[in-house]
Write an enzyme that holds these catalytic residues in place. Structure first.
Site, PDB file in Angstrom:
ATOM      1  CG  ASP A 134      -2.065   0.988   1.078  1.00  0.00           C
ATOM      2  OD1 ASP A 134      -2.352   1.414  -0.053  1.00  0.00           O
ATOM      3  OD2 ASP A 134      -2.676   1.321   2.111  1.00  0.00           O
ATOM      4  CE1 TYR A 136      -0.495   8.581   4.185  1.00  0.00           C
ATOM      5  CE2 TYR A 136       1.636   9.673   4.086  1.00  0.00           C
ATOM      6  CZ  TYR A 136       0.382   9.545   4.647  1.00  0.00           C
ATOM      7  OH  TYR A 136       0.013  10.368   5.687  1.00  0.00           O
ATOM      8  CG  HIS A 141      -4.304  10.672   2.413  1.00  0.00           C
ATOM      9  ND1 HIS A 141      -5.367  10.633   3.293  1.00  0.00           N
ATOM     10  CD2 HIS A 141      -3.452   9.688   2.803  1.00  0.00           C
ATOM     11  CE1 HIS A 141      -5.167   9.652   4.175  1.00  0.00           C
ATOM     12  NE2 HIS A 141      -4.009   9.072   3.899  1.00  0.00           N
ATOM     13  NE  ARG A 150       4.476  14.613  10.288  1.00  0.00           N
ATOM     14  CZ  ARG A 150       3.811  13.608   9.690  1.00  0.00           C
ATOM     15  NH1 ARG A 150       3.546  12.529  10.374  1.00  0.00           N
ATOM     16  NH2 ARG A 150       3.444  13.700   8.437  1.00  0.00           N
ATOM     17  CD  GLU A 207      -6.370   4.927   4.627  1.00  0.00           C
ATOM     18  OE1 GLU A 207      -5.676   4.150   3.944  1.00  0.00           O
ATOM     19  OE2 GLU A 207      -5.904   5.661   5.519  1.00  0.00           O
ATOM     20  CD  GLU A 209      -5.433   2.965  -0.184  1.00  0.00           C
ATOM     21  OE1 GLU A 209      -4.592   2.330  -0.864  1.00  0.00           O
ATOM     22  OE2 GLU A 209      -5.347   3.145   1.040  1.00  0.00           O
ATOM     23  CG  ASP A 242      -5.962   0.521   3.767  1.00  0.00           C
ATOM     24  OD1 ASP A 242      -6.117  -0.481   4.496  1.00  0.00           O
ATOM     25  OD2 ASP A 242      -5.008   1.310   3.892  1.00  0.00           O
ATOM     26  NE  ARG A 246      -8.214   6.712   9.449  1.00  0.00           N
ATOM     27  CZ  ARG A 246      -7.491   6.486   8.359  1.00  0.00           C
ATOM     28  NH1 ARG A 246      -6.235   6.049   8.474  1.00  0.00           N
ATOM     29  NH2 ARG A 246      -7.990   6.686   7.171  1.00  0.00           N
ATOM     30  CD  GLN A 249      -3.378   4.646  10.704  1.00  0.00           C
ATOM     31  OE1 GLN A 249      -4.600   4.662  10.568  1.00  0.00           O
ATOM     32  NE2 GLN A 249      -2.557   5.090   9.770  1.00  0.00           N
ATOM     33  CE1 TYR A 253       1.515   7.501  14.653  1.00  0.00           C
ATOM     34  CE2 TYR A 253       2.959   7.421  12.754  1.00  0.00           C
ATOM     35  CZ  TYR A 253       2.383   8.133  13.776  1.00  0.00           C
ATOM     36  OH  TYR A 253       2.662   9.459  13.920  1.00  0.00           O
ATOM     37  CE  LYS A 262      -3.840   2.102   7.352  1.00  0.00           C
ATOM     38  NZ  LYS A 262      -4.673   2.954   6.490  1.00  0.00           N
ATOM     39  CB  THR A 266      -7.643  -4.704   2.158  1.00  0.00           C
ATOM     40  OG1 THR A 266      -6.746  -4.394   3.225  1.00  0.00           O
ATOM     41  CG2 THR A 266      -7.480  -3.678   1.046  1.00  0.00           C
ATOM     42  CB  THR A 359      -6.224   7.878   1.355  1.00  0.00           C
ATOM     43  OG1 THR A 359      -6.165   6.843   2.324  1.00  0.00           O
ATOM     44  CG2 THR A 359      -7.579   8.559   1.398  1.00  0.00           C
ATOM     45  CD  GLU A 373      -7.583  12.775   3.930  1.00  0.00           C
ATOM     46  OE1 GLU A 373      -7.803  11.594   3.608  1.00  0.00           O
ATOM     47  OE2 GLU A 373      -7.069  13.587   3.156  1.00  0.00           O
TER      48      GLU A 373
HETATM   49 CA    CA Z   1      -4.058   3.092   2.826  1.00  0.00          CA
END
Ligand code: CA
Length: 427
Positions: A134, A136, A141, A150, A207, A209, A242, A246, A249, A253, A262, A266, A359, A373
């Site tokens: 997968d 990114y 996104h 962050r 997600e 995708e 996906d 959250r 995660q 992560y 995850k 899927t 995503t 989001e």
């Molecule tokens: Ca993903």
């Protein structure tokens, strides 16, 4: 009409102008009739065309196509053939199904054998997936998530504009559209600085995708594929949901990336849209600045115009309500670059490997491809016409993703990938 002004070719089978499954598409899949073995098929309108029986009839004679290659419960053996063979099969199918082609059209016995009404078959998972990666690759996104976690100054990590970031995912839990997904349980840290707790995820998300299947002979360990080689090595595309927990995660992560947040499910759409069918819809991807390193440079017009939508349904909101409208062309890194980057170390790839885009979010508020989001981490809930609000997915919700390219008088589409959310298993 095509680029030469010729009207788009039609089939002797009736296909609605807004059907995703036009003569120009002919996506690959696997179907089974009750009490019969699965077999490979292509879809046209509301028909599945039994490729095993068509080949047995001698109408599908193509050099390099092994006998019986479609008498399988997965496309893998066909996917392993050189691109020239699969293109010849596709061209032959297109010619056989045209309105003015009599061989199949005027043979009632053969029609009964090979033209299967979709209502009479079960559509199965199309591919035995070996490895799943997968990426990114949507800048919007990555930026949105970066801002949330962050801050705006550090939204994109320093590597992001230089390489297609990705992680190796889990193939065993990839399921076809229609498979219900159970809310996972796991470790959560509801209060920062306190010990974790165990329980059902409270922040279940989707997600949006698009993934591609590698096709062609397996590559040798130690060899690489260039950006330009990808045209012969991408078999076709599917929609990918996906599913993501959250809260799991957020706790798990660091430092190695997503894991159990995850790996529980899927979902993919079951008809594999051929790479060749998407070529009329090629577009320039967003400008890449700074210029990528030479191994990531290559062909022009390497992206596609594919409209993408996500809709939500609930037990009260039974009419699916659109929550996201976006487009594949927003992706910053192309699939060709993803494949080149994946193999640059000499990592070998095999027919049936799946690589998903990450995503796909666009620049607008309603073009964000995840609830994380769309609701900005739950702070701006979505209001449904039923009066309900959604921050994340609730038990009983259904997520429906769809996508298509619009031609002049026809569509090349993916159908849908759909999944219901089941409650977590009891303790
Ligand atoms: Ca993903």
């Amino acid at each position: 009409m095509d680029s030469t002004g010729t009207p788009a070719a039609q089939s002797f089978l009736e296909v609605a102008a807004d059907s995703h499954f036009s003569l120009q598409n002919l996506p690959w899949g696997v179907v089974a009739r009750p009490g019969e073995e699965p077999r490979c098929a292509v879809r046209l309108g509301d028909w599945a065309i039994d490729l095993a029986r068509l080949q047995a009839s001698d109408l599908l004679a193509v050099a390099g196509l092994p006998n019986g290659v479609f008498e399988r419960d997965a496309l893998n053996d066909f996917m392993a053939l050189p691109a020239s063979v699969r293109r010849a099969v596709r061209a032959r199918l297109g010619a056989l199904l045209r309105r003015d082609a009599p061989q199949l059209r005027d043979d009632p016995a053969l029609r009964r054998r090979v033209l299967l009404p979709l209502a009479d078959v079960t559509v199965l998972a199309p591919v035995r997936i070996g490895d799943y990666t997968d990426f990114y690759s949507s800048r919007d996104h990555a930026t949105n998530v970066g801002i949330m976690f962050r801050g705006r100054q550090n939204a994109l990590m320093p590597n992001w504009l230089h390489l297609p970031v990705g992680y190796h995912g889990r193939a065993s839990s990839i399921v076809p559209s229609g498979t219900a997904v159970r809310r996972p349980r796991g470790q959560l840290q509801p209060n920062a600085g306190e010990p974790p707790v165990f329980g059902p995820s409270r922040l279940l998300d989707f997600e949006l995708e698009v993934g591609f299947f590698y096709g062609g002979p397996p590559t040798e360990l130690g060899s690489t594929l260039s950006v330009d080689a990808a045209d012969d090595r991408i078999f076709g595309l599917v929609l990918v949901n996906d599913w993501s927990a959250r809260d799991v995660q957020a706790w798990e992560y660091q430092p190695l990336g997503p894991f159990t947040a995850k790996n529980f499910a899927t979902s993919i759409s079951p008809w594999v849209v051929p790479w060749e069918a998407l070529q009329p819809f090629r577009r320039e991807p967003p400008p890449q600045d700074p210029a990528p390193l030479p191994y990531l440079r290559g062909e022009r017009n390497a992206s596609f115009d594919i409209a993408l939508e996500v809709a939500l349904a609930t037990p009260r909101q039974t009419a699916p309500h659109p929550v996201c409208r976006t487009n594949f062309r927003h992706l910053y890194w192309t699939m060709q670059q993803q494949l080149a980057h994946h193999t640059v170390t000499g990592c070998n790839v095999r027919p049936g490997d799946l690589m998903a885009s990450g995503t796909i979010s666009g620049p607008d508020r309603d073009s964000r491809g995840s609830l994380l989001e769309l609701t900005w981490r739950g702070s701006e809930p979505i209001r449904l016409p039923s009066g309900e609000e959604r921050r994340f997915l609730e038990d009983g919700d259904t997520v429906i993703m769809t996508g298509w390219s619009q031609g002049d008088g026809y569509r090349v589409g993916f159908g849908e990938v759909r999944g219901d959310v089941l409650p977590a298993r009891p303790d």
